[in-house]
Write an enzyme that holds these catalytic residues in place. Structure first.
Site, PDB file in Angstrom:
ATOM      1  N   SER A 138      41.378  14.185  21.273  1.00 29.54           N
ATOM      2  CA  SER A 138      40.297  14.814  22.081  1.00 29.54           C
ATOM      3  C   SER A 138      39.938  13.551  22.906  1.00 29.54           C
ATOM      4  O   SER A 138      40.117  12.357  22.757  1.00 29.54           O
ATOM      5  CB  SER A 138      38.972  15.112  21.385  1.00 29.54           C
ATOM      6  N   TYR A 151      33.193  13.168  14.345  1.00 28.83           N
ATOM      7  CA  TYR A 151      34.388  13.654  15.274  1.00 28.83           C
ATOM      8  C   TYR A 151      34.928  12.576  16.008  1.00 28.83           C
ATOM      9  O   TYR A 151      35.965  12.270  16.186  1.00 28.83           O
ATOM     10  CB  TYR A 151      33.657  14.563  16.063  1.00 28.83           C
TER      11      TYR A 151
HETATM   12  P1  NAD Z   1      39.244  26.417  16.466  1.00 34.33           P
HETATM   13  O1  NAD Z   1      37.936  26.291  15.523  1.00 34.33           O
HETATM   14  O2  NAD Z   1      39.515  27.762  17.374  1.00 34.33           O
HETATM   15  O3  NAD Z   1      40.732  26.102  15.388  1.00 34.33           O
HETATM   16  C1  NAD Z   1      40.545  25.282  14.354  1.00 34.33           C
HETATM   17  C2  NAD Z   1      41.611  25.684  13.370  1.00 34.33           C
HETATM   18  O4  NAD Z   1      41.559  24.774  12.257  1.00 34.33           O
HETATM   19  C3  NAD Z   1      41.629  26.954  12.749  1.00 34.33           C
HETATM   20  O5  NAD Z   1      43.024  27.714  12.784  1.00 34.33           O
HETATM   21  C4  NAD Z   1      40.864  26.836  11.495  1.00 34.33           C
HETATM   22  O6  NAD Z   1      41.177  27.815  10.422  1.00 34.33           O
HETATM   23  C5  NAD Z   1      41.573  25.392  11.184  1.00 34.33           C
HETATM   24  N1  NAD Z   1      41.049  24.578   9.811  1.00 34.33           N
HETATM   25  C6  NAD Z   1      39.552  24.299  10.154  1.00 34.33           C
HETATM   26  N2  NAD Z   1      39.607  23.844   8.903  1.00 34.33           N
HETATM   27  C7  NAD Z   1      40.598  23.823   8.220  1.00 34.33           C
HETATM   28  C8  NAD Z   1      40.885  23.159   6.706  1.00 34.33           C
HETATM   29  N3  NAD Z   1      40.240  22.663   6.075  1.00 34.33           N
HETATM   30  N4  NAD Z   1      42.362  23.524   6.613  1.00 34.33           N
HETATM   31  C9  NAD Z   1      43.032  24.116   7.422  1.00 34.33           C
HETATM   32  N5  NAD Z   1      42.937  24.500   8.567  1.00 34.33           N
HETATM   33  C10 NAD Z   1      41.615  24.414   8.843  1.00 34.33           C
HETATM   34  O7  NAD Z   1      39.142  25.046  17.248  1.00 34.33           O
HETATM   35  P2  NAD Z   1      39.782  24.570  18.368  1.00 34.33           P
HETATM   36  O8  NAD Z   1      39.069  24.151  19.511  1.00 34.33           O
HETATM   37  O9  NAD Z   1      41.355  25.218  18.546  1.00 34.33           O
HETATM   38  O10 NAD Z   1      40.455  23.146  17.901  1.00 34.33           O
HETATM   39  C11 NAD Z   1      41.780  22.523  17.451  1.00 34.33           C
HETATM   40  C12 NAD Z   1      41.794  21.307  17.472  1.00 34.33           C
HETATM   41  O11 NAD Z   1      41.565  20.949  18.933  1.00 34.33           O
HETATM   42  C13 NAD Z   1      40.837  20.497  16.698  1.00 34.33           C
HETATM   43  O12 NAD Z   1      41.457  19.352  16.224  1.00 34.33           O
HETATM   44  C14 NAD Z   1      39.972  20.084  17.977  1.00 34.33           C
HETATM   45  O13 NAD Z   1      39.142  18.903  17.235  1.00 34.33           O
HETATM   46  C15 NAD Z   1      40.629  19.825  19.059  1.00 34.33           C
HETATM   47  N6  NAD Z   1      39.837  19.599  20.318  1.00 34.33           N
HETATM   48  C16 NAD Z   1      39.206  20.909  20.747  1.00 34.33           C
HETATM   49  C17 NAD Z   1      38.790  20.841  21.899  1.00 34.33           C
HETATM   50  C18 NAD Z   1      37.656  22.019  22.413  1.00 34.33           C
HETATM   51  O14 NAD Z   1      37.100  21.773  23.296  1.00 34.33           O
HETATM   52  N7  NAD Z   1      37.947  23.308  21.820  1.00 34.33           N
HETATM   53  C19 NAD Z   1      38.677  19.802  22.558  1.00 34.33           C
HETATM   54  C20 NAD Z   1      39.418  18.776  22.320  1.00 34.33           C
HETATM   55  C21 NAD Z   1      40.091  18.747  20.962  1.00 34.33           C
END
Ligand code: NAD
Length: 256
Positions: A138, A151
């Site tokens: 991120s 985080y």
């Molecule tokens: P999201 O909530 O849509 O998806 C998260 C996924 O992780 C889901 O499939 C959920 O079921 C899974 N998950 C959560 N806890 C879990 C566990 N204990 N075991 C197995 N699976 C688990 O979120 P997202 O925004 O798509 O995030 C995905 C990644 O991208 C994360 O690592 C997040 O930190 C990173 N990220 C997101 C953003 C953003 O703006 N959305 C920005 C930077 C980084």
């Protein structure tokens, strides 16, 4: 382009992980997806491209389940060639108010899980001298925001882990890189939009505008599809000498 390759994407039942899994499957990879929530719906979407795609329900906070998932990927799909560490959660609170149990969960799911998957998958990759590991970090792996101590610590850790593993494998056919999105409109971020709307007494559109205006100069969300294309590039032969990078896709967030 990815025909003959297998891919394991953690946290791929929604958001960024699902976007990456869909694109890898479209390009011919055999997929194992993982995550909570609507696993059946996600699997059906991936199976539209890879009819043999499978799902594993491992909890990314559990090292034993993670090891079993990688073993299962290797036995069901024949290998684990591409590993995308994407599962992640968020919690926002100042350090003194941060629930200890949330700190532990974020470190386990957002950081330690990437160590455990790599620990289990690297021996197989080494035996074939080919692998692509992409860790979804991120912008918070590069800079901090108040209220996100766990985080930010986890994501900085993911980038350090990426660099160390990239160096350990630098003379092999295995590359290890991180991608660093800014704001992406997924369920994880919608919760923060909702919190902003409630705190400021504004509607959803205005809360999104304020969220972006604060950090992301492009004033646009990055999309899962854009991130998936970067993962595809990192999996391509052209990226064979891209090693240990933390590549931001953040609308200028970290250029400020
Ligand atoms: P999201 O909530 O849509 O998806 C998260 C996924 O992780 C889901 O499939 C959920 O079921 C899974 N998950 C959560 N806890 C879990 C566990 N204990 N075991 C197995 N699976 C688990 O979120 P997202 O925004 O798509 O995030 C995905 C990644 O991208 C994360 O690592 C997040 O930190 C990173 N990220 C997101 C953003 C953003 O703006 N959305 C920005 C930077 C980084």
């Amino acid at each position: 382009m990815l025909a003959g390759k297998t891919a394991l994407v953690t946290g791929s039942t929604s958001g960024i992980g699902l976007g990456i899994a869909l694109r890898l499957a479209q390009l011919g990879a055999r997929l194992m997806i993982n995550g909570f929530g609507d696993a059946e719906g996600a699997l059906a979407q991936v199976r539209a491209h890879d009819p043999k795609a499978v799902y594993h329900g491992a909890d990314m906070s559990r090292p034993d389940q993670i090891a079993e998932m990688v073993r299962s990927c290797e036995s069901q799909l024949g290998s684990c060639d591409i590993l995308v560490n994407n599962a992640g959660i968020q919690h926002v609170a100042n350090v003194e108010n941060f629930p200890v149990e949330r700190w532990d969960a974020i470190i386990a799911i957002n950081l330690s899980s990437a160590f455990h998957t790599m620990h289990a998958a690297l021996p197989g990759m080494k035996s074939r001298n080919w692998g692509r590991i992409v860790n979804v970090a991120s912008v918070h792996g590069l800079v901090a925001s108040a209220g996100k101590s766990a985080y930010v610590a986890a994501k900085h850790g993911v980038i350090g882990l990426t660099k160390a593993a990239a160096l350990e494998n630098a003379t092999t056919g295995i590359t290890v890189n991180a991608i660093c999105p800014g704001w992406v409109l997924t369920p994880l971020v919608q919760k923060q939009v909702d919190a902003r709307a409630a705190a400021d007494g504004v509607d959803d559109a205005e809360a999104k505008r304020r969220l972006l205006a604060e950090k992301q100069p492009s004033l646009q969300f990055t999309t899962p599809e854009e991130l998936a294309e970067l993962v595809v590039f990192l999996c391509s032969p052209a990226a064979q000498n891209v090693r240990g990078v933390a590549w931001n896709v953040d609308g200028g967030w970290t250029a400020q």
